[in-house]
Design an enzyme around this catalytic site. Structure first.
Site, PDB file in Angstrom:
ATOM      1  N   THR A   1       0.604  -1.289  -0.020  1.00 45.07           N
ATOM      2  CA  THR A   1      -0.081  -0.032  -0.047  1.00 45.07           C
ATOM      3  C   THR A   1       0.727   1.234  -0.077  1.00 45.07           C
ATOM      4  OG1 THR A   1       0.147  -0.191   2.306  1.00 45.07           O
ATOM      5  CG2 THR A   1      -2.023  -0.979   1.371  1.00 45.07           C
TER       6      THR A   1
ATOM      7  N   ASP B   1       4.521   0.942   1.808  1.00 48.52           N
ATOM      8  CA  ASP B   1       5.657   1.118   0.809  1.00 48.52           C
ATOM      9  C   ASP B   1       5.867   2.846   1.514  1.00 48.52           C
ATOM     10  OD1 ASP B   1       7.405   1.805  -0.562  1.00 48.52           O
ATOM     11  OD2 ASP B   1       6.487   1.307  -2.769  1.00 48.52           O
TER      12      ASP B   1
ATOM     13  N   LYS C   1       8.725   4.342   2.759  1.00 48.13           N
ATOM     14  CA  LYS C   1       9.842   4.702   2.664  1.00 48.13           C
ATOM     15  C   LYS C   1      10.265   5.734   3.592  1.00 48.13           C
ATOM     16  CE  LYS C   1       9.704   4.026  -2.315  1.00 48.13           C
ATOM     17  NZ  LYS C   1       8.131   3.668  -2.574  1.00 48.13           N
TER      18      LYS C   1
ATOM     19  N   ILE D   1      14.984  11.538  10.860  1.00 50.03           N
ATOM     20  CA  ILE D   1      15.444  11.304  12.388  1.00 50.03           C
ATOM     21  C   ILE D   1      14.839  10.249  13.038  1.00 50.03           C
ATOM     22  CG2 ILE D   1      16.763  13.330  12.348  1.00 50.03           C
ATOM     23  CD1 ILE D   1      14.588  14.132  14.588  1.00 50.03           C
ATOM     24  N   GLY D   2      15.353   9.508  13.985  1.00 45.59           N
ATOM     25  CA  GLY D   2      14.694   8.647  14.801  1.00 45.59           C
ATOM     26  C   GLY D   2      13.182   9.042  15.374  1.00 45.59           C
TER      27      GLY D   2
HETATM   28  P1  5BU Z   1       4.328  -0.304 -11.277  1.00 43.76           P
HETATM   29  O1  5BU Z   1       2.914   0.241 -11.292  1.00 43.76           O
HETATM   30  O2  5BU Z   1       4.166  -1.642 -11.194  1.00 43.76           O
HETATM   31  O3  5BU Z   1       5.419   0.339 -11.777  1.00 43.76           O
HETATM   32  O4  5BU Z   1       4.200   0.023  -9.558  1.00 43.76           O
HETATM   33  C1  5BU Z   1       5.536  -0.096  -8.945  1.00 43.76           C
HETATM   34  C2  5BU Z   1       5.184   0.179  -7.519  1.00 43.76           C
HETATM   35  O5  5BU Z   1       6.353   0.079  -6.451  1.00 43.76           O
HETATM   36  C3  5BU Z   1       4.691   1.472  -6.915  1.00 43.76           C
HETATM   37  O6  5BU Z   1       4.010   1.564  -5.923  1.00 43.76           O
HETATM   38  C4  5BU Z   1       6.068   2.294  -6.702  1.00 43.76           C
HETATM   39  O7  5BU Z   1       5.907   3.203  -5.706  1.00 43.76           O
HETATM   40  C5  5BU Z   1       6.958   1.208  -6.053  1.00 43.76           C
HETATM   41  N1  5BU Z   1       8.364   1.210  -6.193  1.00 43.76           N
HETATM   42  C6  5BU Z   1       9.193   1.254  -7.599  1.00 43.76           C
HETATM   43  O8  5BU Z   1       8.408   1.262  -8.657  1.00 43.76           O
HETATM   44  N2  5BU Z   1      10.218   1.176  -7.570  1.00 43.76           N
HETATM   45  C7  5BU Z   1      11.204   1.301  -6.290  1.00 43.76           C
HETATM   46  O9  5BU Z   1      12.338   1.504  -6.723  1.00 43.76           O
HETATM   47  C8  5BU Z   1      10.447   1.265  -5.095  1.00 43.76           C
HETATM   48  C9  5BU Z   1       9.031   1.093  -5.115  1.00 43.76           C
HETATM   49 BR1  5BU Z   1      11.579   1.395  -3.698  1.00 43.76          BR
END
Ligand code: 5BU
Length: 291
Positions: free
Chosen positions: A48, A82, A84, A88-89
């Protein structure tokens, strides 16, 4: 010893014959929940972006997070937010546990950039430990409001884990080889909490390494697409795609698919197609390792 989340993921992979994570790149919470229910049987991880969904219900008992967690128990998949993290902690602890999203309550897996340094990971791990200590025993299926077809697979564990962003799929990204290597060094220092990486292939370089690799930027070649919902090779904003077959061959544990499934006319059928294609490639890889 692999973390509980890693062990559970490996059990799911074998039981559901799936290495598929669907990325819910949809704009509303309702569409996200509906997608999770639709593709649930074909996946082992559901990814998500909570801050992408309009209409997120923050109710800690009955809101969007708890509803998604219930779907994860019903269909037996892990939830990966997701997020990311990169701060800071103290700040990441609040972003993880508090606010409207309360990510820690419902996401088994989150991810973080290592840019802020190892103390940020320690801060997330401390927050996860605090949360675990407050958890009651797992609810059993008898208390669930619906039946599950997976009585033989346990519910997801009450545990939490982190993936580090060791490599990215966007063109021109700054995560070079030395950055990736530093990620693996930092991951080894906190193996209890760091389950693996977002990367383009396995990074288990030391004999005791047992990290999971999940790879986004995955799409079927257009000629194999059921409906042409995939981009060929790249999207107009720098995303770069590799086929599920190629990723399995390279040794990725999990393929992450967003657009290819979310934009499909029939997301359930498309998810099943990705599951099958990736599983066949995974089995071929296992056979060739044994030979
Ligand atoms: P796609 O529509 O299959 O391209 O979506 C890929 C998902 O993975 C999307 O939610 C991105 O935010 C996520 N992603 C990515 O594409 N590449 C990366 O390097 C990372 C996350 Br970290």
């Amino acid at each position: 010893m692999a973390s509980l989340i890693t062990q559970y993921l490996r059990t799911l992979i074998q039981a559901k014959k799936s290495t598929l994570c669907v990325s819910a790149d949809v704009t509303s919470a309702a569409a996200m929940l509906s997608l999770a229910d639709t593709v649930g049987p074909s996946i082992v991880v559901f990814k998500t972006h909570a801050d992408m969904h309009t209409g997120w219900n923050a109710d800690p008992e009955h809101g969007t997070g708890p509803q998604l967690a219930a779907l994860a128990r019903r269909h037996r998949f892990l939830i990966f937010e997701d997020r990311k993290f990169a701060d800071i902690g103290f700040t990441v602890q609040q972003q993880y546990a508090a606010g409207d999203y309360r990510i820690l309550d419902w996401a088994h897996i989150v991810n973080a950039h290592v840019l802020p340094g190892p103390d940020m990971i320690r801060a997330l791990a401390l927050e996860a430990t605090k949360w675990k200590e407050q958890q009651p025993a797992l609810k059993s299926d008898e208390t669930m409001p619906f039946a599950t077809p997976y009585q033989n697979i346990a519910e997801p564990p009450n545990d939490r884990a982190l993936l580090l962003l060791a490599q990215m799929t966007s063109a021109g990204n700054l995560l070079d080889a030395s950055y990736t290597e530093t990620c693996t060094t930092i991951a080894r220092q906190q193996r209890d909490f760091v389950m693996g990486f977002i990367a383009l292939g396995p990074l288990n370089w030391e004999p005791e390494d047992d990290f999971v690799v999940m790879t986004p930027g995955c799409a079927l070649p257009l000629e194999e697409s059921l409906d042409g919902s995939e981009f060929a090779g790249s999207d107009p904003l720098g995303q770069q795609y590799i086929t599920p077959q190629e990723l399995m061959l390279r040794g990725s544990d999990i393929i992450i698919v967003g657009t290819g499934i979310c934009n499909a006319k029939d997301p359930a059928a498309k998810a099943e197609q990705y599951r099958r294609v990736a599983w066949e490639a995974y089995e071929n890889r296992i056979i060739s390792i044994k030979l």
